[in-house]
Scaffold this active site. Structure first.
Site, PDB file in Angstrom:
ATOM      1  N   LYS A 124       0.805  -1.234   0.000  1.00 34.78           N
ATOM      2  CA  LYS A 124       0.000   0.000   0.000  1.00 34.78           C
ATOM      3  C   LYS A 124       0.839   1.286   0.000  1.00 34.78           C
ATOM      4  O   LYS A 124       0.422   2.303  -0.534  1.00 34.78           O
ATOM      5  CB  LYS A 124      -0.928   0.036   1.222  1.00 34.78           C
ATOM      6  CG  LYS A 124      -1.970  -1.074   1.283  1.00 34.78           C
ATOM      7  CD  LYS A 124      -3.078  -0.832   0.326  1.00 34.78           C
ATOM      8  CE  LYS A 124      -4.309  -1.710   0.502  1.00 34.78           C
ATOM      9  NZ  LYS A 124      -4.145  -3.081   0.949  1.00 34.78           N
ATOM     10  N   GLU A 179      -9.907   6.007   2.767  1.00 29.79           N
ATOM     11  CA  GLU A 179     -10.716   4.963   3.381  1.00 29.79           C
ATOM     12  C   GLU A 179      -9.773   3.802   3.676  1.00 29.79           C
ATOM     13  O   GLU A 179      -8.709   3.699   3.065  1.00 29.79           O
ATOM     14  CB  GLU A 179     -11.815   4.501   2.414  1.00 29.79           C
ATOM     15  CG  GLU A 179     -11.390   3.433   1.399  1.00 29.79           C
ATOM     16  CD  GLU A 179     -10.350   3.888   0.388  1.00 29.79           C
ATOM     17  OE1 GLU A 179     -10.267   5.109   0.127  1.00 29.79           O
ATOM     18  OE2 GLU A 179      -9.608   3.030  -0.128  1.00 29.79           O
ATOM     19  N   SER A 181       1.986  -9.847  -0.622  1.00 29.16           N
ATOM     20  CA  SER A 181       1.576  -8.437  -0.603  1.00 29.16           C
ATOM     21  C   SER A 181       1.719  -7.760   0.758  1.00 29.16           C
ATOM     22  O   SER A 181       1.871  -6.548   0.823  1.00 29.16           O
ATOM     23  CB  SER A 181       0.135  -8.314  -1.087  1.00 29.16           C
ATOM     24  OG  SER A 181      -0.734  -9.143  -0.336  1.00 29.16           O
TER      25      SER A 181
HETATM   26  C1  LIG Z   1      -5.138  -4.131   0.910  1.00 34.49           C
HETATM   27  C2  LIG Z   1      -4.433  -5.391   0.782  1.00 34.49           C
HETATM   28  C3  LIG Z   1      -4.760  -6.311  -0.240  1.00 34.49           C
HETATM   29  C4  LIG Z   1      -5.914  -6.114  -1.176  1.00 34.49           C
HETATM   30  O1  LIG Z   1      -5.834  -4.981  -1.978  1.00 34.49           O
HETATM   31  P1  LIG Z   1      -5.421  -5.016  -3.498  1.00 34.49           P
HETATM   32  O2  LIG Z   1      -5.717  -3.636  -3.964  1.00 34.49           O
HETATM   33  O3  LIG Z   1      -6.242  -6.043  -4.194  1.00 34.49           O
HETATM   34  O4  LIG Z   1      -3.974  -5.327  -3.547  1.00 34.49           O
HETATM   35  C5  LIG Z   1      -3.995  -7.440  -0.369  1.00 34.49           C
HETATM   36  N1  LIG Z   1      -2.964  -7.712   0.484  1.00 34.49           N
HETATM   37  C6  LIG Z   1      -2.643  -6.870   1.481  1.00 34.49           C
HETATM   38  C7  LIG Z   1      -1.518  -7.226   2.389  1.00 34.49           C
HETATM   39  C8  LIG Z   1      -3.359  -5.697   1.668  1.00 34.49           C
HETATM   40  O5  LIG Z   1      -3.020  -4.873   2.662  1.00 34.49           O
END
Ligand SMILES: *Cc1c(COP(=O)(O)O)cnc(C)c1O
Length: 410
Positions: free
Chosen positions: A101, A123, A390
């Protein structure tokens, strides 16, 4: 086994068009009062994108503040455990504040600074976008307001406190299901009222143009690094790249650099929740329909009358009724495949990754990991699969303990 996917008839970089269309998807479905600010933002962003000074500042901050580049890690024990393809993990979990993010929050706040904005709103669902935004607002000296559904505040209380420590005003939203969709509505309302002084940082590749384009561009660095790193480590491209998909920002970020490498299979993993029945999941390509939600035309979970369905996922960050419009486009073209993992499959992958690799993944990420492990088993030892890790699971430890039935008190 060789996989080959259909060739694209347009250059991915030429999308979206000037009104934000990815083929039939995307666009600008917003109240009249937001059209002018959205066009101003689009123009400011296009200027920034072309300005070497902006790019220099962005890459400087990505390196110094966010911690890029992230490692592409060979998960040797996980590969052995699965007994198939070689598994690599792109370690976005090692970034400052714990997830991908920060790439987007940093990029958009630098655009806001160029535009002379003083106040930033956002948000948040899982809280990761909120904490990334709050951290950058502290660093750059912006006033910061974060909208968050009350159910998500309960599930992610530690992140709420982190945001407050960084000086953010976290406002609970008690409407509807008290999750991400309602938080987006509240943030939109604030933006309409305060648009002169305020920039709204959307946290995923969602919403009206230019957000899906901007968010994608700020995450493209993931795939660019990843493509270079796998060439350095293996001297060739991977057979498959996979990522979890909420709105789709980490997925489009890692996929984008591979879109024209047709021998690389790209797979997005949605939240299958308890099961694929209306109200029990958040897998938009399983039982969704074309519709409009919060600024964009895309695949949405809704009733035949157009009422947005309730959604469910163990992970707050995947618990949303719409998917980013660029994913809808590449799904239609057959370039990105989609699958899903259920809550229990994600929890199993969460435990496996902890035990086998010593990595605690976010529950969102665990959905991608569940697919990755299953898929790796079907592949051969001379093949390579990359998963986008992620985010880290520190924020999810309490919730995981609760749903796994573990008692934290002794
Ligand atoms: C917010 C988040 C997601 C989902 O958001 P995307 O916009 O689909 O990437 C996935 N993994 C993590 C660790 C997140 O914080």
């Amino acid at each position: 086994m060789t996989t080959s996917t259909p060739k694209l008839d347009v250059d991915p970089l030429s999308l979206p068009d000037a009104r934000g269309h990815f083929g039939a998807y995307g666009g600008m479905y917003v109240p009249e009062t937001l059209m002018t600010p959205l066009f101003e933002l689009t123009e400011a962003y296009h200027k920034a994108r072309k300005d070497p000074e902006f790019q220099k500042e962005l890459y400087h901050q990505l390196r110094e503040f966010a911690g890029r580049p992230t490692n592409l890690y060979y998960a040797e024990r996980l590969s052995q455990h699965c007994g198939g393809a070689k598994i690599y993990l792109k370690r976005e979990d090692l970034l400052h504040t714990g997830a991908h993010k920060i790439n987007n929050a940093l990029g958009q706040s630098l655009v806001a600074k160029r535009m002379g904005k003083k106040r930033i709103i956002a948000e948040t669902g899982a809280g990761q976008h909120g904490i990334a935004t709050a951290a950058i607002c502290a660093k750059l000296g912006f006033e910061c307001v974060i909208y968050m559904g009350e159910e998500d505040m309960r599930r992610q209380s530690l992140n709420v406190y982190r945001m407050r420590l960084c000086g953010a005003d976290v406002r609970g939203v008690s409407a509807g299901q008290k999750t991400l969709k309602e938080a987006v509505n509240e943030a939109m309302r604030d933006w309409v009222t305060n648009v002169r002084t305020t920039h709204y940082i959307i946290g995923s590749a969602l919403g009206s143009h230019p957000f899906p384009m901007m968010v994608r561009d700020f995450h493209r660095v993931i795939g660019e690094e990843c493509r270079r790193q796998i060439m350095e480590k293996e001297g060739r491209l991977p057979d498959e790249v996979t990522a979890c998909v909420g709105g789709g920002s980490n997925a489009i970020g890692i996929f984008f650099a591979f879109l024209k490498d047709y021998e690389v299979r790209l797979t997005g993993v949605e939240a299958g929740g308890r099961e694929i029945k209306p109200g029990h999941h958040a897998a938009r390509f399983e039982g969704g329909q074309l519709g409009v939600l919060q600024g964009a035309k895309t695949w949405i979970l809704q009733s035949p009358e157009g009422q947005i369905n309730l959604t469910h996922s163990v992970s707050a960050g995947l618990d949303y009724a719409a998917v980013g419009p660029e994913h809808a486009y590449y799904q239609e073209k057959g370039r990105i495949n989609f699958g899903y993992a259920t809550d229990s499959e994600a929890l199993k992958a969460f435990e496996d990754l902890c035990e086998i690799e010593g990595i605690v993944p976010a529950l969102e990420t665990s959905h991608g990991m569940a697919y990755l492990m299953k898929r790796a088993q079907e592949m051969s030892s001379d093949q390579i699969i990359i998963g986008n890790l992620s985010g880290r699971g520190d924020k999810d430890v309490q919730e995981a303990a609760r749903v796994l039935g573990d008692d934290l008190s002794h």
